[in-house]
Design a protein around this motif. Structure first.
Motif, PDB file in Angstrom:
ATOM      1  N   HIS A  90      48.517 -19.568  23.541  1.00 19.18           N
ATOM      2  CA  HIS A  90      49.644 -19.788  22.620  1.00 19.18           C
ATOM      3  C   HIS A  90      49.228 -19.403  21.213  1.00 19.18           C
ATOM      4  N   GLU A 105      49.375 -16.161  43.949  1.00 20.71           N
ATOM      5  CA  GLU A 105      49.174 -17.167  45.000  1.00 20.71           C
ATOM      6  C   GLU A 105      47.689 -17.362  45.329  1.00 20.71           C
ATOM      7  N   SER A 155      52.183 -18.050  31.656  1.00 22.56           N
ATOM      8  CA  SER A 155      53.558 -17.782  32.095  1.00 22.56           C
ATOM      9  C   SER A 155      53.638 -16.377  32.673  1.00 22.56           C
ATOM     10  N   TYR A 194      56.204 -13.546  33.879  1.00 20.57           N
ATOM     11  CA  TYR A 194      57.591 -13.059  33.845  1.00 20.57           C
ATOM     12  C   TYR A 194      57.760 -11.990  34.924  1.00 20.57           C
ATOM     13  N   SER A 240      44.572 -21.397  39.312  1.00 19.76           N
ATOM     14  CA  SER A 240      45.479 -21.912  38.268  1.00 19.76           C
ATOM     15  C   SER A 240      46.762 -21.096  38.310  1.00 19.76           C
ATOM     16  N   HIS A 241      47.686 -21.524  39.139  1.00 25.37           N
ATOM     17  CA  HIS A 241      48.924 -20.771  39.366  1.00 25.37           C
ATOM     18  C   HIS A 241      49.780 -20.768  38.096  1.00 25.37           C
ATOM     19  N   PRO A 242      50.168 -19.582  37.580  1.00 26.17           N
ATOM     20  CA  PRO A 242      50.978 -19.557  36.351  1.00 26.17           C
ATOM     21  C   PRO A 242      52.414 -20.001  36.592  1.00 26.17           C
ATOM     22  N   ARG A 243      53.061 -20.373  35.509  1.00 25.75           N
ATOM     23  CA  ARG A 243      54.490 -20.733  35.578  1.00 25.75           C
ATOM     24  C   ARG A 243      55.295 -19.449  35.738  1.00 25.75           C
ATOM     25  N   THR A 244      56.145 -19.401  36.767  1.00 24.81           N
ATOM     26  CA  THR A 244      56.923 -18.182  37.053  1.00 24.81           C
ATOM     27  C   THR A 244      58.281 -18.251  36.365  1.00 24.81           C
ATOM     28  N   ILE A 245      58.637 -17.185  35.649  1.00 24.13           N
ATOM     29  CA  ILE A 245      59.913 -17.123  34.916  1.00 24.13           C
ATOM     30  C   ILE A 245      60.668 -15.880  35.378  1.00 24.13           C
ATOM     31  N   THR A 246      61.875 -16.086  35.883  1.00 23.15           N
ATOM     32  CA  THR A 246      62.717 -14.957  36.318  1.00 23.15           C
ATOM     33  C   THR A 246      63.968 -14.815  35.453  1.00 23.15           C
ATOM     34  N   MET A 305      49.399 -23.490  29.639  1.00 27.91           N
ATOM     35  CA  MET A 305      49.612 -22.930  30.982  1.00 27.91           C
ATOM     36  C   MET A 305      50.129 -21.490  30.859  1.00 27.91           C
TER      37      MET A 305
END
Length: 343
Positions: A52, A23, A3, A5, A27-33, A1
Motif C-alpha cells: 500500500h 490457488e 489484490s 484484478y 497467501s491467496h490474494p483478494r480477487t476483484i472482478t 493483503m
C-alpha cells in the motif's frame, strides 16, 4: 493483503492462468472482478497489487502476475535449470499456442474479423504444434519435473479454448498424450476451484456433419471447375492469337496559343479542343483574376477585420468521399463550387 484484478469473463484464459497460479500460493490474494468506481482508473486484467501507499508494487500481464504467484507456492522450478524450462514453456504458450488458439476458436464464439482461410490454416498449424507437444509428453506426466509447475498452468490455459470448443474426439484421438496430460491437470483441486468440472469438446451433431459435408462437396466442385479451366487453357491451339487491341491515339499536349495580353480576359468563344487539356483551359486566367482583384476581398475597406458592407457569403464544401474513389458527382459539385468561388 494483495489484490488480484481479473476479468469476469469465464473464457478469459489470461485471467484464468493468474487465478490458477494464485490457488498454489499460500497467501491467496483478494480477487476483484468488478469494474472500478467512477473516477478511478481501470486496471488491465490480470493485475496484481502488492502493498500500500509508497510501498505499493503493481504487476500487470498474465506472465508476470502468474510467475509471482506461482513462485510463492514454489511452482516455478526447484533450480535454475527447471526455472529456465518453465520460462521456455511459458514462451512456447504465448508465442506459438495462444495466437493459433484464438484464430481457431474466436470465429466459433462469434468474434468477427477473422479470415475463414486463416481459420482453416490455423487449425492445421495448431494440430501440428500439439503433435510436437504430444511427443514431448510421451514419457512424462508433467512438463517440468514430477509435479505441476507454472509451465503446465501456462500451456493448459493457452489451449483451454480449443479443448473446450474446437478439438473434437476425432482430433484428440491423435493427441493421446496431450489429452491425458490436459485431463490430469484440469482435474487437480487447484484447477477445479477455478475452472469447475471441465468438459471436453463433444462430437459434432448429425446436422453439423451434414453441413460440413455440403461445404466439402461445394469446395470440391469449385476445385474441379478450376482444374478444368486450367486444362482448357493448356489445350488451346498455339496458332490462335488474341486480336491486338487498337492502339490509343496520342493526342499530344493541346495548348492555348491565342495572343492574350497579361491581365486581359482570354477568348472564350473559340471552339474547345476534342479532349480536356489543363494547358488550354487554365491558360491566361490567373493574371486576369489578379487584375480584377478577386484575391482582395476587402471591398474598399482599409482592414479586412472591418464589417463588410456587402454582408457575409458562406459556402459549405462537402467532406471527401470515404472510399477515396472519385466519381462524376464530385466533378459536378466541385465545378459548381469552383465557379461560385471565382465569381
Amino acid at each position: 493483503m494483495a489484490s488480484l484484478y481479473v476479468s469476469p469473463h469465464h473464457d478469459d484464459f489470461r485471467s484464468l492462468q493468474a487465478l490458477i497460479a494464485a490457488e498454489f500460493s499460500p497467501s491467496h490474494p483478494r480477487t476483484i472482478t468488478e469494474d472500478p468506481q467512477a473516477g478511478l482508473p481501470a486496471r488491465p486484467r490480470p493485475t496484481l497489487v502488492l502493498g500500500h501507499g509508497e510501498e505499493e508494487l503493481v504487476l500487470t500481464g498474465s506472465s508476470a502476475v502468474s510467475w509471482y504467484l506461482a513462485s510463492q507456492g514454489k511452482r516455478t522450478g526447484t533450480d535454475a535449470k527447471q526455472q529456465s524450462q518453465v520460462w521456455q514453456w511459458m514462451s512456447f504458450a504465448d508465442n506459438e499456442l495462444v495466437p493459433l488458439s484464438c484464430a481457431v476458436v474466436f470465429p466459433l464464439l462469434g468474434v468477427k474479423g477473422v479470415d475463414k482461410k486463416l481459420q482453416q490454416s490455423s487449425r492445421g498449424d495448431l494440430l501440428c504444434i500439439l503433435k510436437v507437444l504430444d511427443q514431448s509428453l510421451e514419457t512424462k506426466t508433467f512438463l517440468v519435473g514430477e509435479a505441476i509447475t507454472l509451465a503446465d498452468i501456462s500451456v493448459v490455459t493457452a489451449i483451454l479454448l480449443p479443448f473446450k470448443y474446437a478439438l473434437e474426439p476425432a482430433d484428440r484421438k491423435f493427441l493421446v498424450n496431450v489429452t491425458r496430460w490436459f485431463s490430469t491437470c484440469v482435474n487437480q483441486p487447484e484447477f477445479l476451484k477455478v475452472l469447475g468440472k471441465f468438459t471436453l469438446c463433444p462430437p459434432k451433431t448429425e446436422a453439423q456433419l451434414k453441413k460440413e459435408a455440403k461445404k466439402r462437396e461445394k469446395l470440391e466442385k469449385f476445385q474441379q471447375k478450376k482444374d478444368t479451366e486450367e486444362q482448357k487453357k493448356k489445350q488451346k491451339p498455339e496458332g490462335k492469337e488474341k486480336k491486338a487491341k487498337p492502339e490509343k491515339k496520342e493526342l499530344g499536349v493541346i495548348s492555348y496559343d491565342i495572343p492574350t495580353p497579361p491581365g486581359e480576359m482570354k477568348d472564350v468563344l473559340t471552339p474547345l479542343p476534342d479532349s480536356y487539356s489543363p494547358q488550354y483551359v487554365e491558360a491566361a486566367w490567373y493574371p486576369w483574376w489578379e487584375k480584377q482583384g478577386f484575391f482582395k476581398p476587402e471591398y474598399g475597406r482599409k482592414n479586412i477585420s472591418e464589417p463588410n458592407p456587402r454582408g457575409v457569403f458562406m459556402m459549405c464544401i462537402p467532406p471527401p468521399n470515404v472510399t477515396g474513389s472519385l466519381h462524376l458527382g464530385h466533378a459536378l459539385t466541385n465545378a459548381i463550387q469552383d465557379s461560385l468561388t471565382r465569381w
